[in-house]
Motif scaffolding. Structure first.
Motif, PDB file in Angstrom:
ATOM      1  N   ASP A 111       0.707  -1.145  -0.082  1.00  0.00           N
ATOM      2  CA  ASP A 111       0.068   0.104   0.088  1.00  0.00           C
ATOM      3  C   ASP A 111       0.863   1.167  -0.165  1.00  0.00           C
ATOM      4  N   ILE A 112       2.078   1.145  -0.433  1.00  0.00           N
ATOM      5  CA  ILE A 112       3.117   2.266  -0.411  1.00  0.00           C
ATOM      6  C   ILE A 112       3.434   2.587  -1.824  1.00  0.00           C
ATOM      7  N   PRO A 113       3.118   3.775  -2.178  1.00  0.00           N
ATOM      8  CA  PRO A 113       3.522   4.016  -3.737  1.00  0.00           C
ATOM      9  C   PRO A 113       4.981   4.100  -3.968  1.00  0.00           C
ATOM     10  N   HIS A 114       5.432   3.452  -4.986  1.00  0.00           N
ATOM     11  CA  HIS A 114       6.951   3.312  -5.408  1.00  0.00           C
ATOM     12  C   HIS A 114       7.692   2.722  -4.381  1.00  0.00           C
ATOM     13  N   VAL A 115       6.980   1.564  -3.986  1.00  0.00           N
ATOM     14  CA  VAL A 115       7.746   0.791  -2.951  1.00  0.00           C
ATOM     15  C   VAL A 115       8.466  -0.325  -3.871  1.00  0.00           C
ATOM     16  N   THR A 116       9.578  -0.735  -3.263  1.00  0.00           N
ATOM     17  CA  THR A 116      10.822  -1.697  -3.946  1.00  0.00           C
ATOM     18  C   THR A 116      10.457  -3.004  -3.462  1.00  0.00           C
ATOM     19  N   MET A 117       9.680  -3.082  -2.285  1.00  0.00           N
ATOM     20  CA  MET A 117       9.773  -4.685  -1.950  1.00  0.00           C
ATOM     21  C   MET A 117       8.473  -4.656  -1.078  1.00  0.00           C
ATOM     22  N   ILE A 118       7.780  -5.771  -1.398  1.00  0.00           N
ATOM     23  CA  ILE A 118       6.581  -6.194  -0.740  1.00  0.00           C
ATOM     24  C   ILE A 118       6.745  -7.536   0.088  1.00  0.00           C
TER      25      ILE A 118
END
Length: 59
Positions: free
Chosen positions: A39-46
């Motif tokens: 749910d975080i914009p521009h995240v690099t890891m989920i």
């Protein structure tokens, strides 16, 4: 960009060894829980939790 989430509970992810923490081979997992990052914009890891469908189960 559509309104659809990138990953949903129930999706099956097919990951290369280098795409998952401590990966020792390709795996497929069915997503059971989205822990953080989805749910975080521009995240690099989920971070996800899931059930192994195929592949090594260590890692």
């Amino acid at each position: 960009m559509s309104g659809e989430p990138l990953i949903k509970v129930g999706d099956v992810l097919r990951l290369r060894a280098e795409d998952w923490a401590f990966g020792n081979g390709p795996v497929a997992i069915r997503v059971s829980h989205l822990r953080h990052g989805h749910d975080i914009p521009h995240v690099t890891m989920i971070a996800v939790m899931g059930t192994f469908v195929s592949g090594p189960r260590a890692g």
